[in-house]
Design an enzyme around this catalytic site. Structure first.
Site, PDB file in Angstrom:
ATOM      1  N   ASP A 124      -1.240  -9.538 -11.514  1.00  0.00           N
ATOM      2  CA  ASP A 124       0.399  -9.689 -12.431  1.00  0.00           C
ATOM      3  C   ASP A 124       0.950  -8.798 -12.841  1.00  0.00           C
ATOM      4  OD1 ASP A 124       3.032 -10.482 -13.833  1.00  0.00           O
ATOM      5  OD2 ASP A 124       2.430 -13.036 -13.847  1.00  0.00           O
ATOM      6  N   HIS A 125       2.246  -8.333 -12.395  1.00  0.00           N
ATOM      7  CA  HIS A 125       2.515  -6.660 -12.293  1.00  0.00           C
ATOM      8  C   HIS A 125       3.180  -6.388 -13.598  1.00  0.00           C
ATOM      9  CE1 HIS A 125       6.200  -7.802 -10.309  1.00  0.00           C
ATOM     10  NE2 HIS A 125       6.773  -6.346 -10.874  1.00  0.00           N
ATOM     11  N   ALA A 128       0.928  -1.336  -0.179  1.00  0.00           N
ATOM     12  CA  ALA A 128      -0.125   0.185   0.208  1.00  0.00           C
ATOM     13  C   ALA A 128       0.313   1.169   0.259  1.00  0.00           C
ATOM     14  CB  ALA A 128      -0.560  -0.057   1.415  1.00  0.00           C
ATOM     15  N   VAL A 186      -8.664  -9.604  10.868  1.00  0.00           N
ATOM     16  CA  VAL A 186      -9.880  -9.541   9.643  1.00  0.00           C
ATOM     17  C   VAL A 186     -10.348 -11.691   9.764  1.00  0.00           C
ATOM     18  CG1 VAL A 186      -8.436  -8.366   7.972  1.00  0.00           C
ATOM     19  CG2 VAL A 186      -7.386 -10.686   8.107  1.00  0.00           C
ATOM     20  N   HIS A 218       5.649 -14.103 -14.005  1.00  0.00           N
ATOM     21  CA  HIS A 218       6.147 -13.107 -15.392  1.00  0.00           C
ATOM     22  C   HIS A 218       6.854 -13.819 -15.919  1.00  0.00           C
ATOM     23  CE1 HIS A 218       5.932 -10.969 -11.100  1.00  0.00           C
ATOM     24  NE2 HIS A 218       6.523 -10.926 -10.783  1.00  0.00           N
TER      25      HIS A 218
HETATM   26  C1  BG6 Z   1       8.115  -9.887  -7.723  1.00  0.00           C
HETATM   27  C2  BG6 Z   1       8.996 -10.934  -7.031  1.00  0.00           C
HETATM   28  O1  BG6 Z   1       7.164 -10.127  -8.430  1.00  0.00           O
HETATM   29  O2  BG6 Z   1       8.716  -9.678  -8.846  1.00  0.00           O
HETATM   30  C3  BG6 Z   1      10.138 -10.514  -6.921  1.00  0.00           C
HETATM   31  O3  BG6 Z   1       8.280 -11.657  -5.936  1.00  0.00           O
HETATM   32  C4  BG6 Z   1      10.548  -9.959  -7.589  1.00  0.00           C
HETATM   33  O4  BG6 Z   1      11.021 -11.284  -6.197  1.00  0.00           O
HETATM   34  C5  BG6 Z   1      10.077  -8.750  -8.355  1.00  0.00           C
HETATM   35  O5  BG6 Z   1      11.380  -8.566  -7.070  1.00  0.00           O
HETATM   36  C6  BG6 Z   1      10.169  -8.010  -9.852  1.00  0.00           C
HETATM   37  O6  BG6 Z   1       9.885  -7.249 -10.228  1.00  0.00           O
HETATM   38  P1  BG6 Z   1      10.474  -6.034 -11.543  1.00  0.00           P
HETATM   39  O7  BG6 Z   1       9.150  -5.054 -11.978  1.00  0.00           O
HETATM   40  O8  BG6 Z   1      11.455  -5.217 -10.129  1.00  0.00           O
HETATM   41  O9  BG6 Z   1      11.389  -6.773 -12.485  1.00  0.00           O
END
Ligand code: BG6
Length: 516
Positions: free
Chosen positions: A186-187, A23, A95, A249
């Site tokens: 999934d960012h 957050a 929670v 990812h």
């Molecule tokens: C996360 C992992 O999903 O992605 C981390 O849990 C990793 O271990 C991170 O460091 C990497 O993300 P980015 O956006 O920095 O490449």
């Protein structure tokens, strides 16, 4: 993406884990960026939930600190901090205790009346995944999921630790939310250049005809990091790079590159095509794993000029830990388009550089004309995702002034050189509010991704001797290079943001080496 404020959905964000790291570092700054960019309807409220009792002004002060420390911009003219902060409230509950949810409901309903929000609720669980099932069950029991508008659940990875646990978790959540309402983050799917892959592919007549096994020799996906395990050893010891990066990812990036053109540009059609890639992804039996997948763990070394300890010396890591911090693999998508094209992937912690990029290596020219000796560089299309965002197309041309000397030349497009791209969380949060789940993972994707990863994990758990080592600051164990060398290929050097993007003369014939 609707760009006018009045086209944005009014909503209440019910944020679990409101005093936590995610957050603080990502979500508040993302909301703030959307707010100042006019991408939030002014009829919105944030109900933060946490365990420790915090007053409303203290919570708002915490939001301000996080915005000050982590946002890309400051307030624009005519905007005041209180205009933003007034939307934030906090309630403290345990929670796990169903009794606390009544207070959340009262506050949410009060905010909906105050801001005239038609019962649109976004429940965001920024908390440990073992709580997802409990919280979603309590949300339903307390009546919080009965709304006059829409309800959506946003959850973070990891979604389970194998297929069985993910399935169980999914069944729990689906007691309270249907699949359309579940937004699994999934960012990587929120990154500008990952979203750009479909545009590059489907908006350029130049690439799509060549995007197959007739013209492409191999595809390389690298997601390397310079950081170590940081403060997350408790999680990482059980996850390892396979579960932490590959299952999600890396496979997501592969799906974006390998999918067929969707029947329509809508979220289900796109996700249908992505999932087909996973259906065609070759699953290795436990006995085959060693041939196609390399795992490594970092030992002490030097990263960016700094001496760093090995993984086993990190805090809260077992001295005999067999957790992998690096994975490289040769994967195959066994369908008509990709049969025979290896997808080489690699990811690791404490590597030489922080880079995420995808290299499409085209097939070589026949050994005639300028390639009589077979030393002409192949064409490469490099999709840069991080830290530089852009594309790089490597071709061959005559060296200026020379008679017949051929050199590699590059066409480069840099996405974030002039404008700063939004953070992945800004985009994803906005898409969740607007109800666009294209760049969130659907259950069938998660399920198939685990079914691919599980046999690898089992093979490794069975035989710890498959764990190799690599010095921190390197590009991983030598076996990761041999994986490609068997096919006469090699990893392309990644772009070094410190060096000028200029093609250097070739050091070794056929390979454009070192820097671009
Ligand atoms: C996360 C992992 O999903 O992605 C981390 O849990 C990793 O271990 C991170 O460091 C990497 O993300 P980015 O956006 O920095 O490449």
């Amino acid at each position: 993406m609707p760009e006018r404020e009045q086209d944005q959905n009014p909503f209440v964000l019910v944020l679990f884990g409101a005093t936590g790291d995610l957050a603080k570092r990502k979500l508040f700054p993302a909301l703030y960026e959307l707010f100042i960019a006019g991408l939030l309807n002014r009829r919105f409220a944030v109900v933060g939930i946490g365990r420790s009792p915090i007053s409303r002004p203290d919570f708002q002060a915490g939001v301000r600190r996080s915005v000050t420390n982590f946002s890309r911009h400051s307030l624009r003219d005519g905007q005041s901090w209180t205009d933003f902060a007034d939307h934030f409230d906090f309630v403290s509950i345990d929670v796990n205790d169903p009794g606390g949810y009544g207070a959340v409901r009262e506050l949410v309903e009060a905010k909906e009346r105050e801001w005239e929000i038609p019962g649109n609720r976004l429940f965001y669980l920024a908390m440990p995944p073992d709580l997802f099932g409990t919280v979603s069950a309590h949300l339903k029991k307390s009546g919080l999921t009965e709304t006059g508008g829409w309800k959506r659940l946003v959850i973070e990875k990891p979604f389970g630790h194998d297929h069985a646990s993910a399935k169980q978790l999914n069944e729990q959540i689906q007691q309270s939310f249907v699949e359309d309402e579940i937004y699994r983050i999934d960012h990587y799917l929120g990154k500008e250049m990952v979203q750009n892959i479909e545009v590059i592919r489907f908006a350029n007549s130049l690439f799509e005809p060549l995007w197959n096994n007739r013209y492409i020799a191999n595809i390389q996906v690298t997601a390397s990091e310079t950081v170590g395990v940081e403060e997350r050893a408790a999680y990482y010891e059980r996850a390892g790079a396979l579960r932490d990066m590959v299952q999600n990812h890396i496979l997501q990036m592969m799906m974006m590159v390998a999918m067929e053109p969707p029947s329509r540009l809508d979220m289900e059609a796109i996700r249908d095509e992505k999932v087909k890639v996973l259906r065609s992804l070759r699953r290795f039996s436990e006995d085959e794993v060693n041939r196609y997948v390399v795992r490594g763990q970092y030992t002490a070394g030097t990263v960016l000029g700094q001496a760093v300890p090995g993984y086993r010396e990190e805090r809260n890591v077992a001295p005999d830990s067999a957790t992998e911090t690096f994975v490289a693999a040769k994967l195959f998508v066994d369908n008509f388009r990709w049969a025979g094209v290896p997808f080489f992937i690699r990811t690791g912690k404490r590597m030489a550089q922080k880079v995420t990029e995808i290299v499409i290596q085209f097939k070589e020219m026949p050994n005639i004309y300028f390639n009589k000796n077979g030393d002409l560089s192949p064409n490469l299309l490099i999709i840069r995702i991080n830290p530089t965002e852009g594309m790089y197309l490597l071709m061959n041309a005559k060296k200026p002034g020379a008679d017949s000397e051929v050199i590699p030349v590059a066409m480069e497009f840099c996405n974030n050189c002039e404008i700063e791209s939004p953070e992945a969380y800004e985009r994803l949060l906005h898409e969740a509010i607007q109800g666009d789940s294209t760049f969130f993972t659907r259950w069938d994707e998660v399920s198939l991704a685990w079914q691919f990863a599980d046999p690898i994990r089992r093979a490794w758990d069975r035989d710890a001797s498959l764990l190799l080592t690599y010095p921190a600051g390197s590009w991983g164990p030598a076996a990761a290079d041999q994986l490609l060398a068997q096919d006469g290929a090699h990893w392309w050097p990644v772009y070094d943001p410190k060096s000028r993007p200029v093609v250097q003369p070739i050091e070794r014939p056929g390979i454009f080496a070192g820097r671009y």
